[in-house]
Design an enzyme around this catalytic site. Structure first.
Site, short mmCIF file in Angstrom:
data_model
loop_
_atom_site.label_atom_id
_atom_site.label_comp_id
_atom_site.label_asym_id
_atom_site.label_seq_id
_atom_site.Cartn_x
_atom_site.Cartn_y
_atom_site.Cartn_z
N TYR A 1 10.55 -0.71 0.88
CA TYR A 1 9.99 -1.48 -0.23
C TYR A 1 8.48 -1.27 -0.38
O TYR A 1 8.01 -1.02 -1.48
CB TYR A 1 10.34 -2.97 -0.13
N GLU B 1 5.18 3.12 -7.08
CA GLU B 1 5.25 2.54 -8.42
C GLU B 1 3.86 2.28 -8.97
O GLU B 1 3.64 2.36 -10.18
CB GLU B 1 6.05 1.24 -8.41
#
Length: 148
Positions: free
Chosen positions: A140, A147
């Site tokens: 994550y 991102e």
């Protein structure tokens, strides 16, 4: 159960194929495969992400116990990154960061969907459960960094 398990199985297979082929291409042809991964495998990622919108329906209709708000945030968050950012910026598609993001997303889903299937039928596989709750620790943050 059949609807959710069928979708989860399809998603697990799609993300396994995406992960396997992405890593295989890099193994066989080197870094150049990283830079062309989105052009080659992006169609599958986009198809899987479109299918993920069903998870919102499943949550909203009670087919799954997943919280609706969290499901909407997860599906829409990834969709924005994929369709509004990556798909619209061809320069980003040909980067190592895009490759890593695709691998991270796939690795997360290769564990998550089988875990959902196991939970749906009340089965218990300790190694899968351990992986589900521990794989996110490195994946994550890596995904969030990519991102950004």
């Amino acid at each position: 159960k059949a609807v959710v398990s069928t979708q989860s199985t399809g998603m697990a297979v799609a993300f396994f194929y995406l992960l396997f082929m992405s890593l295989l291409r890099v193994t066989l042809t080197g870094k150049a495969a990283m830079l062309t991964n989105y052009a080659t495998m992006g169609w599958l990622l986009k198809s899987a992400q479109q299918t993920a919108f069903l998870e919102i329906i499943h949550s909203a209709t009670g087919l799954t116990k997943a919280p609706l708000g969290a499901t909407v945030m997860q599906v829409l968050g990834r969709a924005v990154i994929l369709f509004a950012v990556l798909d619209g910026e061809t320069e980003l598609q040909a980067t190592t960061t895009c490759f890593i993001l695709m691998v991270v997303w796939s690795a997360i889903e290769v564990v998550r969907y089988p875990f959902y299937i196991v939970q749906l039928y009340g089965w218990y596989f300790p190694k899968l459960t351990w992986t589900r709750y521990n794989a996110w620790i490195p994946l994550y943050p890596t995904g969030i960094i990519c991102e950004a």
